[in-house]
Enzyme design. Sequence first.
Site, short mmCIF file in Angstrom:
data_model
loop_
_atom_site.label_atom_id
_atom_site.label_comp_id
_atom_site.label_asym_id
_atom_site.label_seq_id
_atom_site.Cartn_x
_atom_site.Cartn_y
_atom_site.Cartn_z
N ASP A 13 0.81 -1.24 0.00
CA ASP A 13 0.00 0.00 0.00
C ASP A 13 0.84 1.27 0.00
OD1 ASP A 13 -2.20 -1.70 0.16
OD2 ASP A 13 -2.17 -1.66 2.35
N LYS A 16 1.70 2.22 -5.13
CA LYS A 16 2.21 1.67 -6.41
C LYS A 16 1.24 1.99 -7.54
CE LYS A 16 2.34 -2.45 -4.42
NZ LYS A 16 2.12 -2.13 -3.00
N GLY A 40 -4.55 -4.36 -3.70
CA GLY A 40 -5.55 -3.30 -3.85
C GLY A 40 -4.79 -2.07 -4.30
N GLN A 225 1.88 -6.34 -3.36
CA GLN A 225 2.46 -6.49 -2.03
C GLN A 225 3.81 -5.73 -1.98
OE1 GLN A 225 1.17 -9.71 -3.52
NE2 GLN A 225 -0.65 -8.67 -2.85
P1 GDP Z 1 -0.77 0.31 -3.52
O1 GDP Z 1 -1.34 -0.96 -3.04
O2 GDP Z 1 0.71 0.41 -3.33
O3 GDP Z 1 -1.17 0.65 -4.93
O4 GDP Z 1 -1.39 1.45 -2.59
P2 GDP Z 1 -2.94 1.59 -2.18
O5 GDP Z 1 -3.67 2.16 -3.33
O6 GDP Z 1 -3.43 0.36 -1.55
O7 GDP Z 1 -2.84 2.63 -0.99
C1 GDP Z 1 -2.30 3.89 -1.16
C2 GDP Z 1 -3.37 4.91 -0.71
O8 GDP Z 1 -2.77 6.17 -0.56
C3 GDP Z 1 -4.45 5.09 -1.77
O9 GDP Z 1 -5.64 5.43 -1.11
C4 GDP Z 1 -3.94 6.30 -2.57
O10 GDP Z 1 -4.99 7.02 -3.17
C5 GDP Z 1 -3.28 7.10 -1.49
N1 GDP Z 1 -2.11 7.89 -1.89
C6 GDP Z 1 -1.14 7.59 -2.80
N2 GDP Z 1 -0.18 8.53 -2.78
C7 GDP Z 1 -0.56 9.45 -1.84
C8 GDP Z 1 0.03 10.65 -1.34
O11 GDP Z 1 1.10 11.06 -1.74
N3 GDP Z 1 -0.66 11.31 -0.35
C9 GDP Z 1 -1.85 10.87 0.13
N4 GDP Z 1 -2.44 11.60 1.09
N5 GDP Z 1 -2.43 9.74 -0.31
C10 GDP Z 1 -1.78 9.04 -1.27
P1 IMO Z 2 -0.88 -4.24 -2.26
O1 IMO Z 2 -0.47 -4.80 -3.60
C1 IMO Z 2 -0.84 -4.66 2.09
C2 IMO Z 2 -0.80 -8.74 3.66
C3 IMO Z 2 -2.01 -9.18 4.47
C4 IMO Z 2 -1.36 -10.16 5.42
C5 IMO Z 2 -0.31 -10.84 4.56
C6 IMO Z 2 -0.78 -12.16 3.93
O2 IMO Z 2 -2.14 -3.49 -2.28
O3 IMO Z 2 0.26 -3.50 -1.64
P2 IMO Z 2 -2.44 -12.78 1.94
O4 IMO Z 2 -3.88 -12.43 1.73
O5 IMO Z 2 -1.54 -12.28 0.87
O6 IMO Z 2 -2.22 -14.22 2.25
O7 IMO Z 2 -2.05 -11.99 3.31
O8 IMO Z 2 -0.02 -9.93 3.51
N1 IMO Z 2 -1.09 -8.22 2.31
C7 IMO Z 2 -1.05 -6.93 1.97
N2 IMO Z 2 -0.82 -5.83 2.73
N3 IMO Z 2 -1.00 -4.53 0.75
C8 IMO Z 2 -1.17 -5.62 -0.02
O9 IMO Z 2 -1.19 -5.56 -1.38
C9 IMO Z 2 -1.26 -6.89 0.59
N4 IMO Z 2 -1.47 -8.14 0.13
C10 IMO Z 2 -1.35 -8.95 1.19
O10 IMO Z 2 -2.59 -8.10 5.14
O11 IMO Z 2 -0.68 -9.47 6.43
MG MG Z 3 -2.84 -1.65 -1.74
#
Ligand code: GDP
Ligand code: IMO
Ligand code: MG
Length: 430
Positions: A13, A16, A40, A225
């Site tokens: 998270d 990316k 996600g 991840q």
């Molecule tokens: P990913 O899994 O690495 O693609 O990240 P996620 O989308 O799960 O989580 C990142 C969250 O942070 C999302 O809700 C984005 O909209 C938000 N986000 C990304 N970059 C920034 C930033 O620079 N500032 C803030 N406030 N939110 C951000």
């Molecule tokens: P993105 O791509 C954050 C974490 C779960 C748990 C562990 C194992 O959005 O960064 P799983 O369901 O893979 O067997 O869970 O990994 N986890 C993540 N945490 N971002 C993710 O994906 C994750 N995908 C799995 O919370 O701790």
């Molecule tokens: Mg994510």
Amino acid sequence: MNMDIVLGLQWGDEGKGKFIDLISESYDITARFNGGANAGHSIERNRKRITLKSLPSGIFMKNVQNVIGTGTVLDPVSFRKEILNLQLFDETVQPEKNLVISKKAHLVLPTHRLLDIFMEDHPDYTTIGTTRNGIAQAYSNKILRQNLRVCDIESVDFKSRVQQILQRDYRLLANGDMVLPSLEEISSEFFEAVEFLKKFTRTETEIFLNTALSEGKKILAEGSQAAMLDIDHGTYPYVTSSSTTAAGASSGLGVSPKKVGEIFGIAKAYCTRVGNGMFPTEIFDYLGEEIRKKGNEFGSNTGRPRRIGWLDLPALRYAIMINGVTQVILTKADVLSGMKSIEVCTHYELENGKIVSVSGTLPENARPVLKSMEGWGGDISSIEDASDLPDELKEFLSFLNSELGIPVTYLSIGPGRNQILKIKELELVK
Ligand code: GDP
Ligand code: IMO
Ligand code: MG
């Protein structure tokens, strides 16, 4: 031509999806190499946000081909829901035209999801805090050589093979006290989703990708991840079940490491983690709660509150080392705005005073050593030029450049598509 890679450097998270959305226009192909619906990746389109799970983040770009690669696991039921949701979100997307799925990607079966929940909740097993998507069950059956792949959906005995596995798994599940849906219910939903999956191109994506490279096309490999969740190098057992690293991109896509160019590592200006497991710099007081609220730190996939911690440089150096990261993209700098001071863990100190500056695990009896740095004030989220960043933030970026040995080349200052700045080192000089 090369394949570039985007990866998470912490516990997922990191943002990316947002970064890939920004750069994918300059690539011909975006390819997911690991994981499945546990990911996600948030993308903003027309001021609305969507979270992609199994789909690559280039799916909105008409001229970008998107690949669900061999190293991934695909759940047809979740895939169908995701595509239908995507089409509701933006009716101009055409995944039937710009999505290619590896025939060798493994399937997540309905009982994988149920077994994930069963194991998470059963006292005989370690609770990992998974996303409950059946990821570990699909990968473990792959390693056991007992699983079915995307290519199998064409075979005449596919249905009977699935039924056999579902029945076998139901016998196992009967040992718990879970209320199970009927076998008929889950199998009919699954087979319907498999019919839906047949509308999409399925091919040997290794050949597709290598042919593209030989024609001079550019590939962006999309990690899901992150390094600290890698099955081998992460904080085992609290990890995911796939290879999240640059080597995982090569192996998951069947593209030689010789062809890899830039490796973009994404990191937040602090750390978060969902699920259980080691988190050396975790913040337990009100500050963690404040950052969680301001940064909207709730899982994109499961909605769970994310745990919050300070930036962990030993872990970040480790992630950079195992991946060979060439550029760091730092996100969420806006979330720390307005704090009088911020903390950064520069190293771990062992009981005997020895210093550990690169590590993927907190060594036993070690303590994370925090350095306090001046915070930056004001609203940075609408700054358009890096030279206008507050001096304290420039200081922080220069500090990171020297501590990490590679440059921070982009700074994300908000969730919006345009809230990202290209950083030139010169601009960091006061
Ligand atoms: P990913 O899994 O690495 O693609 O990240 P996620 O989308 O799960 O989580 C990142 C969250 O942070 C999302 O809700 C984005 O909209 C938000 N986000 C990304 N970059 C920034 C930033 O620079 N500032 C803030 N406030 N939110 C951000
Ligand atoms: P993105 O791509 C954050 C974490 C779960 C748990 C562990 C194992 O959005 O960064 P799983 O369901 O893979 O067997 O869970 O990994 N986890 C993540 N945490 N971002 C993710 O994906 C994750 N995908 C799995 O919370 O701790
Ligand atoms: Mg994510």
